[in-house]
Write an enzyme that holds these catalytic residues in place. Structure first.
Site, PDB file in Angstrom:
ATOM      1  N   GLY A 242       0.832  -1.204   0.000  1.00 15.03           N
ATOM      2  CA  GLY A 242       0.000   0.000   0.000  1.00 15.03           C
ATOM      3  C   GLY A 242       0.858   1.242   0.000  1.00 15.03           C
ATOM      4  O   GLY A 242       1.938   1.277  -0.598  1.00 15.03           O
ATOM      5  N   SER A 243       0.385   2.261   0.724  1.00  9.52           N
ATOM      6  CA  SER A 243       1.052   3.563   0.692  1.00  9.52           C
ATOM      7  C   SER A 243       2.297   3.581   1.580  1.00  9.52           C
ATOM      8  O   SER A 243       2.436   2.779   2.512  1.00  9.52           O
ATOM      9  CB  SER A 243       0.083   4.639   1.175  1.00  9.52           C
ATOM     10  N   ARG A 244       3.155   4.542   1.307  1.00 11.74           N
ATOM     11  CA  ARG A 244       4.352   4.719   2.136  1.00 11.74           C
ATOM     12  C   ARG A 244       3.941   5.126   3.554  1.00 11.74           C
ATOM     13  O   ARG A 244       4.531   4.669   4.530  1.00 11.74           O
ATOM     14  CB  ARG A 244       5.203   5.814   1.504  1.00 11.74           C
ATOM     15  N   GLY A 246       1.173   4.344   5.154  1.00 12.52           N
ATOM     16  CA  GLY A 246       0.649   3.166   5.852  1.00 12.52           C
ATOM     17  C   GLY A 246       1.766   2.206   6.238  1.00 12.52           C
ATOM     18  O   GLY A 246       1.838   1.724   7.377  1.00 12.52           O
ATOM     19  N   GLY A 247       2.657   1.924   5.287  1.00 11.94           N
ATOM     20  CA  GLY A 247       3.746   0.978   5.548  1.00 11.94           C
ATOM     21  C   GLY A 247       4.669   1.461   6.648  1.00 11.94           C
ATOM     22  O   GLY A 247       5.047   0.697   7.550  1.00 11.94           O
ATOM     23  N   GLU A 266       5.445  -3.396   1.051  1.00 11.34           N
ATOM     24  CA  GLU A 266       5.761  -2.943  -0.300  1.00 11.34           C
ATOM     25  C   GLU A 266       5.066  -1.602  -0.465  1.00 11.34           C
ATOM     26  O   GLU A 266       3.849  -1.517  -0.280  1.00 11.34           O
ATOM     27  CB  GLU A 266       5.233  -3.959  -1.296  1.00 11.34           C
ATOM     28  N   CYS A 303       2.379  -1.484  -8.933  1.00  5.28           N
ATOM     29  CA  CYS A 303       3.578  -1.051  -8.218  1.00  5.28           C
ATOM     30  C   CYS A 303       4.784  -0.982  -9.142  1.00  5.28           C
ATOM     31  O   CYS A 303       5.778  -0.334  -8.841  1.00  5.28           O
ATOM     32  CB  CYS A 303       3.853  -1.989  -7.059  1.00  5.28           C
ATOM     33  N   GLU A 393       5.741   9.045  -5.800  1.00  2.00           N
ATOM     34  CA  GLU A 393       4.947   8.159  -6.656  1.00  2.00           C
ATOM     35  C   GLU A 393       3.681   8.882  -7.111  1.00  2.00           C
ATOM     36  O   GLU A 393       2.941   9.405  -6.287  1.00  2.00           O
ATOM     37  CB  GLU A 393       4.583   6.905  -5.843  1.00  2.00           C
TER      38      GLU A 393
HETATM   39  P1  NAP Z   1      -3.123   2.474   2.103  1.00  4.17           P
HETATM   40  O1  NAP Z   1      -3.799   3.753   2.365  1.00  4.17           O
HETATM   41  O2  NAP Z   1      -1.729   2.349   2.575  1.00  4.17           O
HETATM   42  O3  NAP Z   1      -4.016   1.306   2.724  1.00  4.17           O
HETATM   43  C1  NAP Z   1      -3.636  -0.066   2.664  1.00  4.17           C
HETATM   44  C2  NAP Z   1      -4.115  -0.770   3.922  1.00  4.17           C
HETATM   45  O4  NAP Z   1      -3.311  -0.292   4.984  1.00  4.17           O
HETATM   46  C3  NAP Z   1      -5.558  -0.461   4.289  1.00  4.17           C
HETATM   47  O5  NAP Z   1      -6.104  -1.598   4.881  1.00  4.17           O
HETATM   48  C4  NAP Z   1      -5.417   0.644   5.296  1.00  4.17           C
HETATM   49  O6  NAP Z   1      -6.466   0.636   6.247  1.00  4.17           O
HETATM   50  C5  NAP Z   1      -4.119   0.262   5.983  1.00  4.17           C
HETATM   51  N1  NAP Z   1      -3.472   1.414   6.581  1.00  4.17           N
HETATM   52  C6  NAP Z   1      -3.249   2.621   6.015  1.00  4.17           C
HETATM   53  N2  NAP Z   1      -2.631   3.429   6.897  1.00  4.17           N
HETATM   54  C7  NAP Z   1      -2.464   2.704   8.033  1.00  4.17           C
HETATM   55  C8  NAP Z   1      -1.905   2.969   9.299  1.00  4.17           C
HETATM   56  N3  NAP Z   1      -1.398   4.154   9.590  1.00  4.17           N
HETATM   57  N4  NAP Z   1      -1.912   1.992  10.215  1.00  4.17           N
HETATM   58  C9  NAP Z   1      -2.432   0.784   9.931  1.00  4.17           C
HETATM   59  N5  NAP Z   1      -2.984   0.479   8.762  1.00  4.17           N
HETATM   60  C10 NAP Z   1      -3.000   1.420   7.818  1.00  4.17           C
HETATM   61  O7  NAP Z   1      -3.098   2.124   0.542  1.00  4.17           O
HETATM   62  P2  NAP Z   1      -4.267   2.103  -0.525  1.00  4.17           P
HETATM   63  O8  NAP Z   1      -5.565   2.459   0.095  1.00  4.17           O
HETATM   64  O9  NAP Z   1      -4.194   0.810  -1.194  1.00  4.17           O
HETATM   65  O10 NAP Z   1      -3.833   3.196  -1.573  1.00  4.17           O
HETATM   66  C11 NAP Z   1      -3.455   4.515  -1.205  1.00  4.17           C
HETATM   67  C12 NAP Z   1      -2.171   4.905  -1.916  1.00  4.17           C
HETATM   68  O11 NAP Z   1      -1.171   3.934  -1.657  1.00  4.17           O
HETATM   69  C13 NAP Z   1      -2.253   4.942  -3.434  1.00  4.17           C
HETATM   70  O12 NAP Z   1      -2.775   6.152  -3.903  1.00  4.17           O
HETATM   71  C14 NAP Z   1      -0.839   4.702  -3.844  1.00  4.17           C
HETATM   72  O13 NAP Z   1      -0.120   5.904  -3.813  1.00  4.17           O
HETATM   73  C15 NAP Z   1      -0.295   3.787  -2.771  1.00  4.17           C
HETATM   74  N6  NAP Z   1      -0.247   2.366  -3.189  1.00  4.17           N
HETATM   75  C16 NAP Z   1       0.935   1.891  -3.629  1.00  4.17           C
HETATM   76  C17 NAP Z   1       1.021   0.568  -4.027  1.00  4.17           C
HETATM   77  C18 NAP Z   1       2.329  -0.003  -4.494  1.00  4.17           C
HETATM   78  O14 NAP Z   1       2.403  -1.191  -4.701  1.00  4.17           O
HETATM   79  N7  NAP Z   1       3.370   0.789  -4.653  1.00  4.17           N
HETATM   80  C19 NAP Z   1      -0.088  -0.266  -3.991  1.00  4.17           C
HETATM   81  C20 NAP Z   1      -1.292   0.252  -3.527  1.00  4.17           C
HETATM   82  C21 NAP Z   1      -1.345   1.575  -3.124  1.00  4.17           C
HETATM   83  P3  NAP Z   1      -7.610   1.755   6.331  1.00  4.17           P
HETATM   84  O15 NAP Z   1      -8.834   1.034   5.941  1.00  4.17           O
HETATM   85  O16 NAP Z   1      -7.615   2.168   7.759  1.00  4.17           O
HETATM   86  O17 NAP Z   1      -7.261   2.856   5.377  1.00  4.17           O
END
Ligand code: NAP
Length: 519
Positions: A242-244, A246-247, A266, A303, A393
């Protein structure tokens, strides 16, 4: 047919949580999709992790052949739900049915790949050094080692691969193969698909006699439910895509625990593509068409999307002209969810305001609800080096062209953050003549391509889908391919043990007939 209940799977029991955490939303229309979903309660989160911890001793001791049968049963159950997935999936994700059917195949293929690995058994990397009681000046003890599973793993489902990196995707398959129970956290973007696949996993566990708690799926989001799972002392590793933001939040949580645990996240990668002049001999327009295909595949939500292209000054004019015309005529596509669409619109707007950046082309078509459209920007290598924010990104079909001398390009590549992939288009003579550039590319990525484009990740034993930070949190591993199993294991040694008390993999007679390192 799975009847969607909107509740978590606490092992084989359904949750009784009553706090709504929303519904699926069709990103193409904004329409909400029944049913309503409910968060797992704190007690249920505790119960799911406890069940996983209780299941761990029995599950990790199950022979590889039985674990393989479980993984194969999951694949069969998912395939049996193929039509449901193909009906629900496009509504929740905006992805076409063909993509979802293809991803179902990939997901089942991954499960079967790990089944074959654990059925065969040599993956444990058994090493045997026999005792030498007469060795001088000291006797040598009998020492034998192999990989053993870590314990319960938390898996965060990814939005952009609703099957292959979600409930029963790569992280779950590799953790289960290793002998680790899984507590998965559903992504709010595809709750119905998550429920269909979780039901398949639970049915497969039941059919193959796996202990209750080997798998749970929790609704309620990453920030609330996911964080508490990662903090739980019984969890021993985390898989995330997911996002940087979140990770890195999960890395901080894992590191702050009394017992820190590994997080395999990732996150962000812009996948540089360097095109040297000799590569254009094959046809600049053809190369531009192939590049555009990779850039816009899946509305750029991969990704491995090529978000950065380096060209040497004075070369590639026809490539750029063709790319511009393709982008201008490019059709917008529905993005995975409103948040991802908004983030794409913002990042592909703000880049244009950075000093030295020129907007080369944007799609001339109007974006409909939830859609993102192709865009291409350009900047000099010197301005790229001076503006760190240009490494951010843009998750969608946008790319930045950077032009400069070979030395400037080499300097810019050396200054890049860690990437999942880097691609070089060149002749073999150019490859040989540009060692510094090739070495800089090699140092910055997990997978280096000569020709071709980085999208389309082959699932095979030699694949590395990982890379230096921030493409992943730990560049020493891969999330795709059989090597992924080692993220959820640790090496363990037995010293001086009687043969009968050793794991079968390490016994003298090699009863499993696996490959071993013996001295
Ligand atoms: P995300 O916001 O990181 O969410 C992914 C998961 O992680 C969701 O279940 C989210 O839960 C959880 N999460 C997010 N922040 C967290 C935190 N602080 N603590 C614990 N869990 C957390 O990613 P996304 O919704 O898939 O996409 C958002 C952005 O991420 C995209 O716009 C893109 O820039 C990036 N992304 C990158 C890749 C890659 O492979 N490079 C793939 C997907 C997305 P919640 O339900 O609470 O939000």
């Amino acid at each position: 047919m799975t009847s969607l209940l909107g509740t978590s799977f606490i092992g084989s029991t359904r949750s009784s949580g009553t706090n709504s955490c929303g519904q699926g939303i069709n990103p193409a229309t904004g329409e909400t999709l029944a049913p309503e979903y409910f968060s797992a309660t704190p007690e249920e989160v505790e119960q799911a992790v406890r069940l996983a911890a209780d299941a761990f001793p029995a599950y990790s001791a199950i022979p590889g052949k039985q674990r393989g049968a479980f993984l194969r049963a999951i694949a069969e159950r998912i395939e049996a739900a193929g039509d449901e997935i193909a009906t629900r999936g496009p509504k929740e994700t905006g992805l076409p049915e063909a993509r979802l059917r293809g991803e179902t195949g990939r997901t089942c293929g991954q499960l079967r790949m790990f089944a074959s690995l654990v059925e065969e058994g040599s993956w444990v990397d058994a090493r045997i050094e026999r005792a030498q009681p007469d060795r001088q000046p000291l006797p040598k003890p009998d020492i034998r080692s192999m990989s053993v599973p870590l314990g319960p793993v938390a898996v965060f489902c990814a939005s952009n691969f609703p099957l292959a990196f979600s409930v029963a995707g790569g992280d779950t398959a590799s953790a289960l193969a290793a002998g680790c129970p899984v507590v998965a956290i559903a992504h709010h973007s595809h709750p119905g698909l998550a429920e269909i696949v979780a039901a398949a996993v639970i049915m497969a566990a039941d059919e193959t006699g796996m202990p209750d708690g080997v798998f749970s799926l929790l609704y309620g989001g990453g920030r609330a439910v996911g964080q508490s799972v990662v903090k739980h002392p019984a969890i021993q590793a985390v898989g995330f895509t997911g996002s940087r933001a979140g990770g890195t939040a999960l890395m901080a949580t894992a590191a702050a625990r009394p017992q820190p645990i590994p997080v395999y996240a990732e996150m962000s990668s812009i996948n540089p593509v360097v095109i040297l002049p000799g590569a254009f001999a094959k046809g600049e327009e053809t190369l531009a068409e192939a590049f555009f295909g990779s850039l816009t595949m899946g509305v750029g939500q991969f990704c491995t999307n090529p978000g950065l292209v380096f060209l040497t000054e004075g070369s590639g004019d026809a490539f750029l002209a063709k790319l511009k015309s393709l982008v201008e005529a490019g059709a917008p596509g529905t993005m995975l969810n409103a948040g991802i669409c908004k983030a794409y619109q913002e990042s592909s707007s703000s880049i244009a305001a950075v000093s030295g950046v020129e907007t080369l082309a944007r799609s001339s078509a109007d974006c409909g609800h939830g859609q993102g459209a192709p865009a291409v920007f350009s900047v000099s290598a010197k301005d790229f080096l001076a503006n760190e924010e240009l490494q951010g990104e843009m998750f969608g079909p946008a790319t930045l062209v950077v032009r400069g001398s070979i030395d400037d390009i080499t300097a810019a590549v050396s200054a890049l953050e860690g990437q999942l992939t880097a691609t070089l288009h060149a002749t073999e003579d150019e490859l040989a003549a540009n060692e510094a550039l090739v070495s800089a590319l090699r140092n910055r990525c997990g997978r280096l391509l000569f020709g071709g484009f980085p999208t389309g990740v082959e699932v095979c034993s030699s694949m590395v889908h990982g890379g230096p930070y921030p493409s992943t949190s730990d560049g020493r591993s891969t999330s795709v391919g059989t090597m992924a199993i080692h993220r959820f294991t640790r090496p363990a040694a037995w010293q001086g043990f009687p043969d009968a008390a050793l794991p079968a993999e390490l016994r003298n007679g090699n009863p499993l007939g696996i490959k071993r390192h013996e001295a």
